[in-house]
Structures are given as C-alpha cells and as structure tokens.
Design a protein around this motif. Sequence first.
Motif, PDB file in Angstrom:
ATOM      1  N   LYS A 491       0.825  -1.207   0.000  1.00  0.00           N
ATOM      2  CA  LYS A 491       0.000   0.000   0.000  1.00  0.00           C
ATOM      3  C   LYS A 491       0.862   1.262   0.000  1.00  0.00           C
ATOM      4  N   ASN A 492       1.960   1.240   0.762  1.00  0.00           N
ATOM      5  CA  ASN A 492       2.808   2.427   0.906  1.00  0.00           C
ATOM      6  C   ASN A 492       3.901   2.512  -0.157  1.00  0.00           C
ATOM      7  N   GLY A 493       4.089   1.454  -0.944  1.00  0.00           N
ATOM      8  CA  GLY A 493       5.194   1.412  -1.883  1.00  0.00           C
ATOM      9  C   GLY A 493       4.987   2.317  -3.084  1.00  0.00           C
ATOM     10  N   ALA A 494       6.065   2.985  -3.501  1.00  0.00           N
ATOM     11  CA  ALA A 494       6.004   3.823  -4.703  1.00  0.00           C
ATOM     12  C   ALA A 494       6.175   2.985  -5.953  1.00  0.00           C
ATOM     13  N   VAL A 495       7.133   2.055  -5.907  1.00  0.00           N
ATOM     14  CA  VAL A 495       7.386   1.144  -7.027  1.00  0.00           C
ATOM     15  C   VAL A 495       7.263  -0.283  -6.514  1.00  0.00           C
ATOM     16  N   LEU A 496       6.424  -1.082  -7.150  1.00  0.00           N
ATOM     17  CA  LEU A 496       6.259  -2.496  -6.779  1.00  0.00           C
ATOM     18  C   LEU A 496       6.960  -3.344  -7.827  1.00  0.00           C
ATOM     19  N   HIS A 497       7.792  -4.260  -7.352  1.00  0.00           N
ATOM     20  CA  HIS A 497       8.662  -5.021  -8.251  1.00  0.00           C
ATOM     21  C   HIS A 497       8.260  -6.497  -8.247  1.00  0.00           C
ATOM     22  N   TYR A 498       7.931  -7.026  -9.435  1.00  0.00           N
ATOM     23  CA  TYR A 498       7.582  -8.442  -9.580  1.00  0.00           C
ATOM     24  C   TYR A 498       8.846  -9.258  -9.876  1.00  0.00           C
ATOM     25  N   ASN A 499       9.880  -9.047  -9.061  1.00  0.00           N
ATOM     26  CA  ASN A 499      11.107  -9.819  -9.275  1.00  0.00           C
ATOM     27  C   ASN A 499      10.856 -11.272  -8.882  1.00  0.00           C
TER      28      ASN A 499
END
Length: 534
Positions: A491-499
């Motif tokens: 919720k707080n993340g600016a960039v979400l990474h599907y690594n």
Amino acid sequence: MRRRGSDFRRPARRRISNVLLISLCVLIIFVCIVLLSRESQKSSERSIYTKISYRNDRILEGLNVTEEMLNPSSVARQLSDQISLAKAFVVIAKESNNLQFAWDLSAQIRNSQVLLSNAAMRRNPLTTGESETALRDMALLLYQAQQLHYDSATMIMRLKAKIQGLEEQMSSVNEKSLKYGQIAAEEVPKGLYCLGVRLTTEWFKTSNLQRIVKERKQMVLTLKDNNLYHFCIFSDNVLATSVVVNSTACNSRSPEKVVFHLVTDEVNYSAMKAWYTMNTFRGVTVDVQKFEDFTWLNASYVPVLKQLQDANTQNYYFSGNTDDGKTPIKFRNPKYLSMLNHLRFYIPEVFPALNKLVFLDDDVIVQKDLSELFSIDLKGNVNGAVETCMETFHRYHKYLNYSHPLIRGHFDPDACGWAFGMNVFDLVQWRKRNVTCIYHYWQEKNVDRTLWKLGTLPPGLLTFYGLTEPLNPSWHVLGLGYTNVDPQLIKNGAVLHYNGNSKPWLKIGIEKYKPLWDKYVDYGHPLLQQCNVH
C-alpha cells in the motif's frame, strides 16, 4: 378501695405466667425437632457413605488394575506387552509388503484385546487357563516375526534407507520443479508473441506511423533537457514496458515533464515504435532506440560481448553439458548474457547528454509520483537504491564467492545488498569516477565464473561498492514475483517489483498480485483483443 385494687391486679399476673409457660414449651419442641432432623441427616449420610465405600471396596476387591499391571506374573500384563510388540511388527510387515502376516498379527491382536475387555467388564483378573491359547498363539507369531528379522535394528536400517530414498526423490522433484519453473518464466506467451507480430506488421504497413515519428522534431530537445524527469527501461517486452510507462503517467503530478527512454533489440524495435506511436500516455514523452545502433557497443569494449565469442562460455550457457548438469539451470540462463541486461552498466554512454536518471526494470509498476527522486541528495554517490539486508541472505556473502582471494580481500561479507529495478543514477558522478571501467575490471576477472555465477546484481554490488546511497524502503518494494509481501508495504510502496519467476503477464504469476498490474493494461485495445491477451 385498696383491697379492691389489689384483687383486681392478681389475675393479670396469672395470664403472664401462662404465656411464658406456653412459649417455653414451644421452644423446647422446636429444639427437639431440629436435633432429630440433624440426627436423621447424619444417619442418611452415613448410610450413603457406607454404600459408596462398600461399592468401591467391591471394585477394588474385584480388580485392582494398577496392582494387576505391575504384577510381573500377571496374565493381563503379558497380553498387553504382546499386543504392543505385535502392533510394531504389523507396521514392519506392511512396510515389507508381507500383508498376509500383517493380517494374522492384526487378527491375534483383536483376540487378545477381547480377552482383556471381558476381564475388565466382569472386574475379575484373567486366569492362565482362559488366556493360555491366546498367549501361545501370539508368542508363535512374534517368534515368526523375529525369524523374519523384524527386529528394532533391522527396522532402523530400513527406515534410514527409506528416508534416504525419499530425500533423493524430493531432491529430484525439486530440481525438476525449478527447471520447469525456469522454463515457464522464460517463455513468451502466445498473446505477447502475437502482439509483437501484429505491431511490426502495422509499422511497415501504415506509413502514417513512420511519418508521425519523423514529424516529432521537438522531441530531440526534450530528450536532452535536464530540467525534466528522465526514466530508462531496457526491454524486449512491449506490454510490460507499456505498463511501466502507463502506471508512471497515471500517478505523475506532471506527466508532461516525464520522459521515457526505451532501449530494445532489433527484433522488437518496430513493434515498440508502432505501439508508442499509436498510443499516448497523458503527454509523457517516449523515445525508442535499439542497442544495435550503438557503434561503441562492440567486443573490443564490452567484456560480455567478448566472452560470448569464447567457446567455453558458449558451451556453458547454451549446451549445459560441461559439468554433468551439476550447475542449476538458473545459472545457465542465456538472458544474463543479453546486452539488454548489461546496458545498465553503460547508461552514461547510452544517454551522454543527461545528468540524472531513474532506471526501472520492465517488471515493475509505479503507484506514486516519482518526481521527488530527482531531488534526493545522493551525497556524492553514484547509485541511489533500496537496501535489502533486513535478512542475512541479502548480504554480500550470499551473492559472491568469498573463498576467492579477490573477493575476500576487497569486500565486507556482511555489507548490505541492494536492489536493481528502481535506481537513481547520478551520471555526472558516474563519469567522474569512471564507474563503467570498474564494472569492466570485475567482469573480466570473472571470465571463468569463479567470482559469481548469476545475473547482473553481483557485478553491480562490486561496481557500486562504496558508491551507493540507501533510499527509503517505501520507494521500492520487492518480492511480488516469488513470495508473500506485507499488504501495508504494498500500500505504501512507490514502485512495486515483480522480481522472481512469477511475472504478472505469465500463467505462473501470483494471482493476488495480478490485479495491481492488470489495472494499467487496456484489455479493450483492439490489438490486445485480437491476440487474446487477458
């Protein structure tokens, strides 16, 4: 007159005496009743206690279970011991596939249990006479079990062998799972392949698209304007890059100031050009290049390209026959030799006019405005990144070979690792410190793959060692492609990474994280519908 008065008062005294006498009699009668009732209650309690005590005495007289089981000569104890041993032998017999013998043991166990049950119900101990047959039959079966080597030592040996066999099976299954998971992660879905083909066809078929690109002359100045927010992506995936661009545009306060520099390969260049000419993203500027046009990108300058000409390297990555399959398949993934993967170490050469830039992987989505990244003070460092050393397995010793003296002598094994995928690069400091040459040095030292085995993160850790400024963790949230992530962090993340292998555009993507990615895909687009992209 006095005599009359005296005569008049005498009857009153008699009445008072009569009342006192009656009251006293009533009190005596009440006390007697209370005493009699208490005596009766005590008598009934003694009677009940006597009955309970008598019943318990009869039970204890009939069968004292504890005393019976502690008695070494007890028939019940012998039967119980035989039953316990027989149950163990039933398990061993089944393991040995001797089902008939297991059935015989089970039948005899039931017979012995019936005898014990009957004795308990009648509250009398078992006699030798009534249990002699059961004891003898069970003893014969137990002797037969011993002759079949159904003993503890043999059982332990068999269990160890079975455990070892199961471990080998599990290891084989895990290896296959990793192999097939890696293959699934590397596949190009039919829908994406179709989209690339159709876009390429549109590019060459529709002259208007090429004319629009040529007319965008004002873009040349925009691409070099350091007052704007510049982002770069190196990718061959049209749909994935589109999600990155669209999510950034949707969450930007000033999308007209956002510039995306996309670098792809020759195969996907036309498709990329067509897509970003056909679609607009809230005024975001998008420029597409192909790395084959970079004349400086050659084997004499780039160690990776030089290594690709080496027969051993080609054999290692493309045949997999050099070490009998001992090296995991993920270490042999040829994508780690792709220039699209290694271009991140040549950003100043790719964009010579820029001073600051944010690098994004193509498997991220942007949830917040990223303009503040360009005002972060990197304190003289080259790389701004989110550290990942909250757990010990994300420190340097996880990625590098510390048995090698070059690694052991130059790098702290407990130094914090950090994440590629959302990085702020100060290109002025990069050029000043000649960071690309540092990367070349370590890449050349690893020609035999003894310093590290996998990917671009290990050489990145070496190249930017001491040159990385930690960013607030909320800027870059990782793990959506392989693990569960705290919902609050998402919720707080600016960039979400599907690594990880479970990319959101693949069937193996983690279902609960796909909607976050899907909302930035226009599934109503005619080309996506024609290619059945969903």
